[in-house]
Design a protein around this motif. Structure first.
Motif, PDB file in Angstrom:
ATOM      1  N   GLN A 159      -0.981 -14.716   1.252  1.00 24.07           N
ATOM      2  CA  GLN A 159      -1.568 -15.618   0.464  1.00 24.07           C
ATOM      3  C   GLN A 159      -3.189 -15.974   0.324  1.00 24.07           C
ATOM      4  OE1 GLN A 159       0.672 -18.996   1.775  1.00 24.07           O
ATOM      5  NE2 GLN A 159       2.519 -18.667   0.757  1.00 24.07           N
ATOM      6  N   LYS A 160      -3.784 -15.687   1.451  1.00 28.05           N
ATOM      7  CA  LYS A 160      -5.260 -15.625   1.597  1.00 28.05           C
ATOM      8  C   LYS A 160      -5.848 -14.342   1.067  1.00 28.05           C
ATOM      9  CE  LYS A 160      -8.851 -17.071   4.579  1.00 28.05           C
ATOM     10  NZ  LYS A 160      -9.161 -17.291   6.116  1.00 28.05           N
ATOM     11  N   TYR A 161      -5.194 -13.256   1.440  1.00 29.41           N
ATOM     12  CA  TYR A 161      -5.842 -11.784   1.123  1.00 29.41           C
ATOM     13  C   TYR A 161      -5.079 -11.077   0.251  1.00 29.41           C
ATOM     14  CZ  TYR A 161      -8.717 -13.362   5.306  1.00 29.41           C
ATOM     15  OH  TYR A 161      -9.450 -14.061   6.222  1.00 29.41           O
ATOM     16  N   GLY A 162      -4.044 -11.167   0.068  1.00 29.54           N
ATOM     17  CA  GLY A 162      -3.340 -10.536  -1.248  1.00 29.54           C
ATOM     18  C   GLY A 162      -3.281  -9.076  -1.114  1.00 29.54           C
ATOM     19  N   THR A 163      -3.674  -8.279  -2.045  1.00 33.98           N
ATOM     20  CA  THR A 163      -3.973  -6.696  -2.044  1.00 33.98           C
ATOM     21  C   THR A 163      -4.759  -6.254  -0.839  1.00 33.98           C
ATOM     22  OG1 THR A 163      -3.951  -7.026  -4.329  1.00 33.98           O
ATOM     23  CG2 THR A 163      -5.003  -5.006  -3.231  1.00 33.98           C
ATOM     24  N   GLY A 179       6.060  -8.001  -2.592  1.00 31.53           N
ATOM     25  CA  GLY A 179       6.992  -8.258  -3.541  1.00 31.53           C
ATOM     26  C   GLY A 179       7.256  -9.879  -3.879  1.00 31.53           C
ATOM     27  N   ALA A 180       7.488 -10.366  -2.513  1.00 27.23           N
ATOM     28  CA  ALA A 180       7.834 -11.922  -2.679  1.00 27.23           C
ATOM     29  C   ALA A 180       6.513 -12.799  -3.350  1.00 27.23           C
ATOM     30  CB  ALA A 180       8.204 -12.334  -1.393  1.00 27.23           C
ATOM     31  N   GLY A 181       5.502 -12.256  -3.056  1.00 30.72           N
ATOM     32  CA  GLY A 181       4.474 -12.921  -3.358  1.00 30.72           C
ATOM     33  C   GLY A 181       3.811 -12.643  -4.955  1.00 30.72           C
ATOM     34  N   GLY A 182       4.658 -11.709  -5.636  1.00 32.44           N
ATOM     35  CA  GLY A 182       4.216 -11.476  -6.860  1.00 32.44           C
ATOM     36  C   GLY A 182       3.373 -10.440  -7.095  1.00 32.44           C
ATOM     37  N   MET A 183       3.039  -9.702  -6.340  1.00 32.06           N
ATOM     38  CA  MET A 183       1.992  -8.731  -6.585  1.00 32.06           C
ATOM     39  C   MET A 183       2.395  -7.899  -7.619  1.00 32.06           C
ATOM     40  SD  MET A 183       0.327  -6.046  -3.659  1.00 32.06           S
ATOM     41  CE  MET A 183      -0.858  -4.896  -4.236  1.00 32.06           C
ATOM     42  N   ASP A 184       1.441  -7.380  -8.485  1.00 31.09           N
ATOM     43  CA  ASP A 184       2.055  -6.284  -9.359  1.00 31.09           C
ATOM     44  C   ASP A 184       2.426  -5.060  -8.980  1.00 31.09           C
ATOM     45  OD1 ASP A 184       1.340  -5.488 -12.326  1.00 31.09           O
ATOM     46  OD2 ASP A 184       0.201  -3.981 -11.336  1.00 31.09           O
ATOM     47  N   LYS A 185       3.574  -4.536  -9.611  1.00 35.04           N
ATOM     48  CA  LYS A 185       3.939  -3.249  -8.742  1.00 35.04           C
ATOM     49  C   LYS A 185       3.288  -2.172  -9.146  1.00 35.04           C
ATOM     50  CE  LYS A 185       8.487  -2.354 -10.013  1.00 35.04           C
ATOM     51  NZ  LYS A 185       9.880  -2.044 -10.729  1.00 35.04           N
ATOM     52  N   LYS A 186       2.549  -1.938 -10.151  1.00 39.63           N
ATOM     53  CA  LYS A 186       1.693  -0.774 -10.378  1.00 39.63           C
ATOM     54  C   LYS A 186       0.508  -0.925  -9.359  1.00 39.63           C
ATOM     55  CE  LYS A 186       2.643   0.234 -15.214  1.00 39.63           C
ATOM     56  NZ  LYS A 186       1.959   0.335 -16.523  1.00 39.63           N
ATOM     57  N   LYS A 187      -0.078  -2.144  -8.989  1.00 43.31           N
ATOM     58  CA  LYS A 187      -0.947  -2.214  -8.104  1.00 43.31           C
ATOM     59  C   LYS A 187      -0.467  -1.929  -6.730  1.00 43.31           C
ATOM     60  CE  LYS A 187      -4.768  -5.455  -8.127  1.00 43.31           C
ATOM     61  NZ  LYS A 187      -5.072  -6.919  -8.325  1.00 43.31           N
ATOM     62  N   TYR A 188       0.475  -2.230  -6.394  1.00 43.06           N
ATOM     63  CA  TYR A 188       1.293  -2.010  -5.184  1.00 43.06           C
ATOM     64  C   TYR A 188       1.475  -0.476  -4.834  1.00 43.06           C
ATOM     65  CZ  TYR A 188       4.456  -1.267  -1.496  1.00 43.06           C
ATOM     66  OH  TYR A 188       5.077  -0.858  -0.117  1.00 43.06           O
ATOM     67  N   LEU A 189       1.993   0.027  -6.044  1.00 41.05           N
ATOM     68  CA  LEU A 189       2.363   1.537  -5.746  1.00 41.05           C
ATOM     69  C   LEU A 189       1.004   2.552  -5.678  1.00 41.05           C
ATOM     70  CD1 LEU A 189       5.161   1.789  -8.450  1.00 41.05           C
ATOM     71  CD2 LEU A 189       5.394   1.967  -5.854  1.00 41.05           C
ATOM     72  N   GLY A 200       8.517   1.174   2.326  1.00 40.15           N
ATOM     73  CA  GLY A 200       7.734   0.217   1.851  1.00 40.15           C
ATOM     74  C   GLY A 200       7.854  -0.431   0.621  1.00 40.15           C
ATOM     75  N   PHE A 201       8.249   0.606  -0.403  1.00 39.52           N
ATOM     76  CA  PHE A 201       8.553   0.014  -1.807  1.00 39.52           C
ATOM     77  C   PHE A 201      10.036  -0.498  -1.799  1.00 39.52           C
ATOM     78  CE2 PHE A 201      10.279   1.191  -6.196  1.00 39.52           C
ATOM     79  CZ  PHE A 201       9.671   0.021  -6.861  1.00 39.52           C
ATOM     80  N   THR A 202      10.874   0.005  -1.066  1.00 34.89           N
ATOM     81  CA  THR A 202      12.128  -0.572  -0.817  1.00 34.89           C
ATOM     82  C   THR A 202      11.784  -1.857  -0.480  1.00 34.89           C
ATOM     83  OG1 THR A 202      13.067   1.439  -0.385  1.00 34.89           O
ATOM     84  CG2 THR A 202      14.339  -0.596   0.195  1.00 34.89           C
ATOM     85  N   ASN A 203      11.150  -2.714   0.484  1.00 37.08           N
ATOM     86  CA  ASN A 203      10.919  -3.520   0.938  1.00 37.08           C
ATOM     87  C   ASN A 203      10.304  -4.676  -0.167  1.00 37.08           C
ATOM     88  OD1 ASN A 203      12.509  -3.466   3.177  1.00 37.08           O
ATOM     89  ND2 ASN A 203      10.789  -3.043   4.669  1.00 37.08           N
ATOM     90  N   PHE A 204       9.272  -3.883  -0.716  1.00 37.07           N
ATOM     91  CA  PHE A 204       8.693  -4.776  -1.830  1.00 37.07           C
ATOM     92  C   PHE A 204       9.674  -5.094  -2.951  1.00 37.07           C
ATOM     93  CE2 PHE A 204       6.776  -4.461  -6.006  1.00 37.07           C
ATOM     94  CZ  PHE A 204       5.565  -5.332  -5.839  1.00 37.07           C
ATOM     95  N   THR A 205      10.670  -3.998  -3.502  1.00 40.92           N
ATOM     96  CA  THR A 205      11.412  -4.402  -4.228  1.00 40.92           C
ATOM     97  C   THR A 205      12.284  -5.586  -3.784  1.00 40.92           C
ATOM     98  OG1 THR A 205      11.454  -2.340  -5.219  1.00 40.92           O
ATOM     99  CG2 THR A 205      13.319  -3.490  -5.936  1.00 40.92           C
ATOM    100  N   ILE A 206      12.855  -5.508  -2.718  1.00 40.85           N
ATOM    101  CA  ILE A 206      13.745  -6.480  -1.724  1.00 40.85           C
ATOM    102  C   ILE A 206      12.836  -7.924  -2.033  1.00 40.85           C
ATOM    103  CG2 ILE A 206      14.741  -7.407   0.083  1.00 40.85           C
ATOM    104  CD1 ILE A 206      15.392  -4.287   0.982  1.00 40.85           C
ATOM    105  N   LEU A 211      -2.383   4.762   0.266  1.00 42.97           N
ATOM    106  CA  LEU A 211      -3.107   4.944   1.180  1.00 42.97           C
ATOM    107  C   LEU A 211      -2.196   5.141   2.637  1.00 42.97           C
ATOM    108  CD1 LEU A 211      -5.797   2.197   0.681  1.00 42.97           C
ATOM    109  CD2 LEU A 211      -6.261   4.636   0.568  1.00 42.97           C
ATOM    110  N   ARG A 212      -1.067   4.561   2.492  1.00 38.68           N
ATOM    111  CA  ARG A 212      -0.004   5.053   3.748  1.00 38.68           C
ATOM    112  C   ARG A 212      -0.087   6.307   3.861  1.00 38.68           C
ATOM    113  NH1 ARG A 212       1.678   2.250   7.982  1.00 38.68           N
ATOM    114  NH2 ARG A 212       3.635   2.685   8.528  1.00 38.68           N
ATOM    115  N   ILE A 213       0.276   7.104   2.814  1.00 37.89           N
ATOM    116  CA  ILE A 213       0.393   8.690   2.942  1.00 37.89           C
ATOM    117  C   ILE A 213      -1.017   9.269   3.473  1.00 37.89           C
ATOM    118  CG2 ILE A 213       0.750  10.790   1.524  1.00 37.89           C
ATOM    119  CD1 ILE A 213       2.613   9.248  -0.319  1.00 37.89           C
ATOM    120  N   VAL A 214      -1.990   8.774   2.854  1.00 39.76           N
ATOM    121  CA  VAL A 214      -3.481   9.058   3.576  1.00 39.76           C
ATOM    122  C   VAL A 214      -3.552   8.898   5.085  1.00 39.76           C
ATOM    123  CG1 VAL A 214      -6.003   8.890   3.298  1.00 39.76           C
ATOM    124  CG2 VAL A 214      -4.407   8.828   1.330  1.00 39.76           C
ATOM    125  N   ARG A 215      -3.043   7.739   5.200  1.00 40.04           N
ATOM    126  CA  ARG A 215      -3.267   7.576   6.725  1.00 40.04           C
ATOM    127  C   ARG A 215      -2.376   8.247   7.515  1.00 40.04           C
ATOM    128  NH1 ARG A 215       0.697   3.985  10.510  1.00 40.04           N
ATOM    129  NH2 ARG A 215      -0.798   3.635  12.199  1.00 40.04           N
TER     130      ARG A 215
END
Length: 194
Positions: free
Chosen positions: A137-141, A162-172, A105-111, A177-181
């Protein structure tokens, strides 16, 4: 005087889709129980053939699937981990799978960060990308959180984040929660199999 809504649109979206994730888990449990009751363990092992014992092949398929927008549901690999001790104990295996998914997921975020203005895929007419782009664009985070805990394509949404400009720290942080899932789903499958 306007009546104030109890929950805003983003919160309703989040709750509705988390509930869909639980529904997906329930369906997965029913399918798993049906397969378990109608097919012997030997028959189930035969479905996978030689692939079952080839750790490198299975892990390569998992990595490719996670990077390429989750083509194969991760629960298939959780079930594989449940039946094999080839990469350690069950929960060690789940930890490895969850970290791979998180990193994919982080790889794709960076791409997404680097491709946002240059990519024909992100700015083209692909229906799936366009659908999730509108949702992002509507729901973001909130969409990232939903993708972490539900069957939505986590890596695709990470790319759009990543393309939408989400803050990297917020994303990380949120994507942890992916790991929790992974551990929640794995625990449920473990208890059913026990």
């Amino acid at each position: 005087m306007e009546k104030k809504e109890f929950l805003d649109d983003k919160t309703r979206f989040l709750i509705r889709n988390i509930l869909k994730g639980f529904l997906y888990l329930a369906i997965l449990i029913v399918i798993f129980l049906l397969i378990k009751s109608y097919f012997s363990e030997q028959e189930r092992m035969e479905w996978f053939g030689d692939i079952y014992d080839n750790v490198l092949l299975v892990m390569s398929v998992f990595v490719a699937s996670e990077i390429l927008f989750g083509i194969i549901p991760p629960e298939v690999f959780m079930l594989w981990s449940l039946k094999t001790g080839l990469i350690g104990s069950y929960f060690t295996s789940i930890g490895l799978l969850s970290i791979i998914s998180y990193l994919a997921g982080f790889t794709n975020f960076t791409i997404g960060i680097f491709a946002k203005d240059k990519s024909k895929i992100l700015n083209g007419s692909n229906k799936i990308i366009r659908k999730y782009k509108i949702l992002f664009q509507k729901y973001g985070t909130h969409l990232v959180i939903v993708a972490c805990v539900s069957p939505l394509p986590f890596s695709a949404i990470s790319l759009l984040a990543g393309a939408g400009g989400m803050d990297k720290k917020k994303y990380l942080w949120y994507s942890l929660l992916r790991i929790v899932r992974f551990f929640v789903y794995a625990y449920v499958l473990y208890k059913i199999e026990a």
